[in-house]
Design a protein around this motif. Structure first.
Motif, PDB file in Angstrom:
ATOM      1  N   MET A   1    -119.356   9.519   4.852  1.00  0.00           N
ATOM      2  CA  MET A   1    -118.208   9.675   3.943  1.00  0.00           C
ATOM      3  C   MET A   1    -117.465  10.974   4.284  1.00  0.00           C
ATOM      4  SD  MET A   1    -118.152   9.805  -0.207  1.00  0.00           S
ATOM      5  CE  MET A   1    -118.898  11.425  -0.259  1.00  0.00           C
ATOM      6  N   LYS A   2    -116.192  10.854   4.412  1.00  0.00           N
ATOM      7  CA  LYS A   2    -115.385  12.019   4.757  1.00  0.00           C
ATOM      8  C   LYS A   2    -115.157  12.903   3.535  1.00  0.00           C
ATOM      9  CE  LYS A   2    -111.068  13.338   6.971  1.00  0.00           C
ATOM     10  NZ  LYS A   2    -109.792  12.856   7.566  1.00  0.00           N
ATOM     11  N   ILE A   3    -115.387  14.204   3.721  1.00  0.00           N
ATOM     12  CA  ILE A   3    -115.209  15.153   2.619  1.00  0.00           C
ATOM     13  C   ILE A   3    -113.755  15.599   2.557  1.00  0.00           C
ATOM     14  CG2 ILE A   3    -115.868  17.417   1.718  1.00  0.00           C
ATOM     15  CD1 ILE A   3    -118.533  17.097   3.117  1.00  0.00           C
ATOM     16  N   ASN A   4    -113.236  15.538   1.384  1.00  0.00           N
ATOM     17  CA  ASN A   4    -111.854  15.959   1.183  1.00  0.00           C
ATOM     18  C   ASN A   4    -111.830  17.471   0.977  1.00  0.00           C
ATOM     19  OD1 ASN A   4    -109.195  16.327   0.571  1.00  0.00           O
ATOM     20  ND2 ASN A   4    -109.222  15.164  -1.342  1.00  0.00           N
ATOM     21  N   THR A   5    -111.519  18.191   2.030  1.00  0.00           N
ATOM     22  CA  THR A   5    -111.530  19.658   1.973  1.00  0.00           C
ATOM     23  C   THR A   5    -110.365  20.237   1.187  1.00  0.00           C
ATOM     24  OG1 THR A   5    -110.346  19.737   4.083  1.00  0.00           O
ATOM     25  CG2 THR A   5    -112.749  19.839   4.169  1.00  0.00           C
ATOM     26  N   ASN A   6    -109.465  19.387   0.801  1.00  0.00           N
ATOM     27  CA  ASN A   6    -108.315  19.865   0.023  1.00  0.00           C
ATOM     28  C   ASN A   6    -108.498  19.658  -1.470  1.00  0.00           C
ATOM     29  OD1 ASN A   6    -106.730  20.681   2.260  1.00  0.00           O
ATOM     30  ND2 ASN A   6    -106.222  18.530   2.677  1.00  0.00           N
ATOM     31  N   SER A   7    -109.624  19.037  -1.860  1.00  0.00           N
ATOM     32  CA  SER A   7    -109.852  18.774  -3.278  1.00  0.00           C
ATOM     33  C   SER A   7    -110.282  20.031  -4.014  1.00  0.00           C
ATOM     34  CB  SER A   7    -110.928  17.691  -3.451  1.00  0.00           C
ATOM     35  OG  SER A   7    -112.192  18.193  -3.064  1.00  0.00           O
ATOM     36  N   ASN A   8    -109.990  20.073  -5.307  1.00  0.00           N
ATOM     37  CA  ASN A   8    -110.376  21.215  -6.137  1.00  0.00           C
ATOM     38  C   ASN A   8    -111.892  21.358  -6.202  1.00  0.00           C
ATOM     39  OD1 ASN A   8    -107.715  21.834  -6.714  1.00  0.00           O
ATOM     40  ND2 ASN A   8    -107.675  20.589  -8.581  1.00  0.00           N
TER      41      ASN A   8
ATOM     42  N   TYR B   1    -114.135  20.568  -3.915  1.00  0.00           N
ATOM     43  CA  TYR B   1    -114.631  21.159  -2.664  1.00  0.00           C
ATOM     44  C   TYR B   1    -114.375  22.663  -2.640  1.00  0.00           C
ATOM     45  CZ  TYR B   1    -115.017  22.370   2.250  1.00  0.00           C
ATOM     46  OH  TYR B   1    -115.370  22.980   3.434  1.00  0.00           O
ATOM     47  N   ILE B   2    -113.178  23.049  -3.033  1.00  0.00           N
ATOM     48  CA  ILE B   2    -112.806  24.465  -3.008  1.00  0.00           C
ATOM     49  C   ILE B   2    -113.708  25.276  -3.949  1.00  0.00           C
ATOM     50  CG2 ILE B   2    -110.993  26.113  -3.602  1.00  0.00           C
ATOM     51  CD1 ILE B   2    -108.956  23.990  -2.704  1.00  0.00           C
ATOM     52  N   ILE B   3    -113.981  24.731  -5.131  1.00  0.00           N
ATOM     53  CA  ILE B   3    -114.827  25.432  -6.104  1.00  0.00           C
ATOM     54  C   ILE B   3    -116.248  25.571  -5.575  1.00  0.00           C
ATOM     55  CG2 ILE B   3    -115.880  25.264  -8.393  1.00  0.00           C
ATOM     56  CD1 ILE B   3    -113.259  23.929  -9.346  1.00  0.00           C
ATOM     57  N   ILE B   4    -116.788  24.464  -5.023  1.00  0.00           N
ATOM     58  CA  ILE B   4    -118.162  24.491  -4.496  1.00  0.00           C
ATOM     59  C   ILE B   4    -118.260  25.448  -3.313  1.00  0.00           C
ATOM     60  CG2 ILE B   4    -119.946  23.133  -3.337  1.00  0.00           C
ATOM     61  CD1 ILE B   4    -119.048  20.733  -4.981  1.00  0.00           C
ATOM     62  N   TYR B   5    -117.271  25.370  -2.417  1.00  0.00           N
ATOM     63  CA  TYR B   5    -117.266  26.235  -1.231  1.00  0.00           C
ATOM     64  C   TYR B   5    -117.192  27.710  -1.632  1.00  0.00           C
ATOM     65  CZ  TYR B   5    -115.803  28.308   3.198  1.00  0.00           C
ATOM     66  OH  TYR B   5    -115.722  29.089   4.317  1.00  0.00           O
ATOM     67  N   SER B   6    -116.308  27.995  -2.587  1.00  0.00           N
ATOM     68  CA  SER B   6    -116.156  29.381  -3.047  1.00  0.00           C
ATOM     69  C   SER B   6    -117.448  29.882  -3.683  1.00  0.00           C
ATOM     70  CB  SER B   6    -115.005  29.491  -4.055  1.00  0.00           C
ATOM     71  OG  SER B   6    -113.789  29.086  -3.471  1.00  0.00           O
ATOM     72  N   GLY B   7    -118.085  29.007  -4.475  1.00  0.00           N
ATOM     73  CA  GLY B   7    -119.333  29.388  -5.135  1.00  0.00           C
ATOM     74  C   GLY B   7    -120.433  29.689  -4.135  1.00  0.00           C
ATOM     75  N   VAL B   8    -120.548  28.841  -3.101  1.00  0.00           N
ATOM     76  CA  VAL B   8    -121.570  29.058  -2.064  1.00  0.00           C
ATOM     77  C   VAL B   8    -121.311  30.366  -1.331  1.00  0.00           C
ATOM     78  CG1 VAL B   8    -122.467  28.203   0.130  1.00  0.00           C
ATOM     79  CG2 VAL B   8    -122.086  26.616  -1.764  1.00  0.00           C
ATOM     80  N   MET B   9    -120.057  30.651  -1.015  1.00  0.00           N
ATOM     81  CA  MET B   9    -119.713  31.882  -0.300  1.00  0.00           C
ATOM     82  C   MET B   9    -120.023  33.114  -1.140  1.00  0.00           C
ATOM     83  SD  MET B   9    -118.790  31.252   2.720  1.00  0.00           S
ATOM     84  CE  MET B   9    -118.134  32.875   3.121  1.00  0.00           C
ATOM     85  N   VAL B  10    -119.698  33.055  -2.432  1.00  0.00           N
ATOM     86  CA  VAL B  10    -119.965  34.193  -3.329  1.00  0.00           C
ATOM     87  C   VAL B  10    -121.460  34.472  -3.402  1.00  0.00           C
ATOM     88  CG1 VAL B  10    -119.920  34.969  -5.724  1.00  0.00           C
ATOM     89  CG2 VAL B  10    -117.879  33.955  -4.703  1.00  0.00           C
ATOM     90  N   VAL B  11    -122.249  33.421  -3.568  1.00  0.00           N
ATOM     91  CA  VAL B  11    -123.699  33.574  -3.660  1.00  0.00           C
ATOM     92  C   VAL B  11    -124.268  34.120  -2.351  1.00  0.00           C
ATOM     93  CG1 VAL B  11    -125.889  32.329  -3.903  1.00  0.00           C
ATOM     94  CG2 VAL B  11    -123.989  31.801  -5.419  1.00  0.00           C
ATOM     95  N   THR B  12    -123.769  33.592  -1.231  1.00  0.00           N
ATOM     96  CA  THR B  12    -124.252  34.033   0.082  1.00  0.00           C
ATOM     97  C   THR B  12    -123.951  35.505   0.326  1.00  0.00           C
ATOM     98  OG1 THR B  12    -123.935  31.809   0.996  1.00  0.00           O
ATOM     99  CG2 THR B  12    -124.124  33.625   2.563  1.00  0.00           C
ATOM    100  N   VAL B  13    -122.699  35.891   0.058  1.00  0.00           N
ATOM    101  CA  VAL B  13    -122.300  37.293   0.247  1.00  0.00           C
ATOM    102  C   VAL B  13    -123.093  38.216  -0.674  1.00  0.00           C
ATOM    103  CG1 VAL B  13    -120.409  38.944  -0.010  1.00  0.00           C
ATOM    104  CG2 VAL B  13    -119.990  36.732   1.069  1.00  0.00           C
TER     105      VAL B  13
END
Length: 241
Positions: free
Chosen positions: A1-8, A10-22
């Motif tokens: 299944m193709k992930i919609n990288t432009n969806s809200n 995806y952006i929220i999940i991606y941002s959350g993962v980056m914040v936790v990682t940093v």
């Protein structure tokens, strides 16, 4: 299944993962470097205490060894001058572990030292300069009423002006030999004044040119800080008679 990288989502999940990682990486780096940072802070403090004893320009290894040799006890006394913690030779657990004089002034750090076979007392002083905190150490001779040496530092004073309280060794050296207390060993008379206002050169030092407020801060710091040690020096004087 193709992930919609432009969806809200995806952006929220991606941002959350980056914040936790940093955050995890920063916490790991902080914990990894903390022991080294603490060691550097402790070493700098030792160098400042030694500078007040006119022992300067040492390597890190020399400073650590010299502190262990010169400081006979990092003692803590109470407001009445009584010993709360005796401290140890080259100590780092009693007075040395105190960051500043407590607000209630109930516990006071003092370093009992020996330089060339002569007893010296080093006490910390804290105050406010023009832009922020200032502090220092004053080494007192065995007579408990004259300065052996002094070192001052600051958080944010102006370079070339107020910062001279730290940067100018010559300015610090003028404190040596000055009287601290009056004839009754009760009132602090050691002060910093403008050249035109100096009346007693036995206890008054020249202010930093162009840094009146910082100089006034040093003078107030000396008065408020050294006044706290009157009971201790009086008791110490009585014991040596």
């Amino acid at each position: 299944m193709k992930i919609n990288t432009n969806s809200n989502t995806y952006i929220i999940i991606y941002s959350g993962v980056m914040v936790v990682t940093v955050a995890f990486v920063l916490a790991f780096v902080y914990q990894s470097l903390k022991s080294r940072q603490d060691a550097n802070v402790a070493l700098d403090k030792k160098k400042q205490i030694l500078a007040a004893l006119n022992i300067r320009d040492l390597t890190d290894e020399e400073a650590a060894a010299r502190y262990a040799e010169v400081v006979q006890a990092d003692r803590i006394v109470d407001a009445a001058g009584k010993v709360v913690a005796p401290g140890t030779q080259g100590g780092e657990q009693a007075a040395f572990s105190m960051n500043a004089i407590p607000a209630d002034k109930s516990w006071l750090p003092i370093y009992l030292c020996s330089v060339d076979g002569k007893k010296k007392y080093v006490v910390p002083v804290y105050g406010m300069g023009l832009w922020g905190s200032i502090w220092g150490y004053v080494a007192v001779n065995e007579d408990m009423n004259t300065v052996y040496g002094a070192y001052f530092d600051h958080a944010s004073e102006t370079a070339g002006l107020g910062a001279e309280i730290k940067d100018s060794k010559t300015w610090q050296e003028q404190f040596a030999g000055k009287r601290i207390y009056d004839g009754n060993n009760e009132k602090v008379i050691l002060a910093v004044k403008k050249t035109s206002e100096i009346k007693d050169t036995t206890c008054e030092c020249d202010a930093v040119t162009g840094a009146t407020l910082t100089s006034d801060g040093v003078s107030k710091m000396l008065e408020s800080g050294l006044r706290l040690y009157v009971p201790f020096f009086q008791q110490e004087s009585n014991q040596t008679k």
